[in-house]
Enzyme design. Structure first.
Site, PDB file in Angstrom:
ATOM      1  N   HIS A  14       0.832  -1.194   0.000  1.00 43.33           N
ATOM      2  CA  HIS A  14       0.000   0.000   0.000  1.00 43.33           C
ATOM      3  C   HIS A  14       0.868   1.245   0.000  1.00 43.33           C
ATOM      4  O   HIS A  14       2.087   1.185   0.242  1.00 43.33           O
ATOM      5  CB  HIS A  14      -0.962   0.004   1.181  1.00 43.33           C
TER       6      HIS A  14
HETATM    7  P1  TYD Z   1      -2.301  -3.809   7.320  1.00 41.83           P
HETATM    8  O1  TYD Z   1      -2.311  -2.370   6.917  1.00 41.83           O
HETATM    9  O2  TYD Z   1      -2.797  -4.810   6.345  1.00 41.83           O
HETATM   10  O3  TYD Z   1      -0.841  -4.213   7.811  1.00 41.83           O
HETATM   11  P2  TYD Z   1       0.528  -4.191   6.958  1.00 41.83           P
HETATM   12  O4  TYD Z   1       0.364  -3.205   5.876  1.00 41.83           O
HETATM   13  O5  TYD Z   1       1.521  -3.738   7.935  1.00 41.83           O
HETATM   14  O6  TYD Z   1       0.760  -5.563   6.471  1.00 41.83           O
HETATM   15  O7  TYD Z   1      -3.122  -3.904   8.661  1.00 41.83           O
HETATM   16  C1  TYD Z   1      -3.690  -5.116   9.128  1.00 41.83           C
HETATM   17  C2  TYD Z   1      -5.014  -4.785   9.836  1.00 41.83           C
HETATM   18  O8  TYD Z   1      -4.781  -3.984  11.007  1.00 41.83           O
HETATM   19  C3  TYD Z   1      -5.970  -4.016   8.956  1.00 41.83           C
HETATM   20  O9  TYD Z   1      -7.278  -4.507   9.196  1.00 41.83           O
HETATM   21  C4  TYD Z   1      -5.883  -2.600   9.462  1.00 41.83           C
HETATM   22  C5  TYD Z   1      -5.494  -2.766  10.914  1.00 41.83           C
HETATM   23  N1  TYD Z   1      -4.640  -1.675  11.436  1.00 41.83           N
HETATM   24  C6  TYD Z   1      -5.147  -0.795  12.391  1.00 41.83           C
HETATM   25  O10 TYD Z   1      -6.310  -0.876  12.812  1.00 41.83           O
HETATM   26  N2  TYD Z   1      -4.318   0.184  12.872  1.00 41.83           N
HETATM   27  C7  TYD Z   1      -3.023   0.323  12.439  1.00 41.83           C
HETATM   28  O11 TYD Z   1      -2.307   1.234  12.891  1.00 41.83           O
HETATM   29  C8  TYD Z   1      -2.522  -0.587  11.440  1.00 41.83           C
HETATM   30  C9  TYD Z   1      -1.133  -0.476  10.906  1.00 41.83           C
HETATM   31  C10 TYD Z   1      -3.379  -1.576  10.975  1.00 41.83           C
END
Ligand code: TYD
Length: 135
Positions: free
Chosen positions: A51
């Site tokens: 992302h």
């Molecule tokens: P995600 O953005 O997919 O993690 P990464 O990009 O690090 O692999 O996040 C996983 C889940 O956690 C998603 O449902 C969003 C949630 N989340 C939060 O609620 N708060 C946060 O600060 C982060 C980073 C994720």
């Protein structure tokens, strides 16, 4: 923009008792820290991230273990190895990022300039390229 993604070496204050690494917001990194999260238990074949963010800047630090971060601005790509606990990578807003190749003991600490807001995440690569003016 890819040139703004930079490795940062943090000050170490270790002594005979062990290591101590210091990361101060607005001093060792170029933003105030509003949010901290960390990622562990990801298998070697997992790719996380995938992302970009409209507003958030990040610093990623493998405080244990190792991982790789691929950054992409729609034109150029670069791969960083996070392989030491006193090394971080600074990621500006609007850079696409993939985190992968996690070691079994990897703990990837993420410092963010903004509170979590799902709306500021761009999770579709084609949309990202459009935003960056590449399509
Ligand atoms: P995600 O953005 O997919 O993690 P990464 O990009 O690090 O692999 O996040 C996983 C889940 O956690 C998603 O449902 C969003 C949630 N989340 C939060 O609620 N708060 C946060 O600060 C982060 C980073 C994720």
């Amino acid at each position: 923009m890819i040139d703004q993604c930079k490795l940062i070496e943090f000050p170490q204050n270790g002594d005979e008792r062990g290591h101590l690494v210091i990361v101060e917001g607005n001093q060792d990194i170029p933003f105030e820290i509003k949010r901290v999260f960390y990622i562990y238990g990801s298998n070697k074949d997992v790719i996380r991230g995938r992302h970009a963010n409209y507003n958030s800047e990040f610093v990623l630090i493998n405080v244990a273990g190792t991982s790789k971060v691929k950054v992409d601005d729609g034109t150029n790509q670069k791969i960083f190895n996070l392989d030491r606990p006193h090394i971080g990578i600074y990621l500006p807003k609007l850079v696409w990022k993939d985190m992968y190749d996690f070691s079994d003991d990897s703990v990837l600490l993420c410092l963010a300039s903004e509170h979590y807001d799902a709306k500021e995440y761009i999770r579709d690569y084609a949309t990202y390229l459009e935003i960056m003016g590449k399509r």
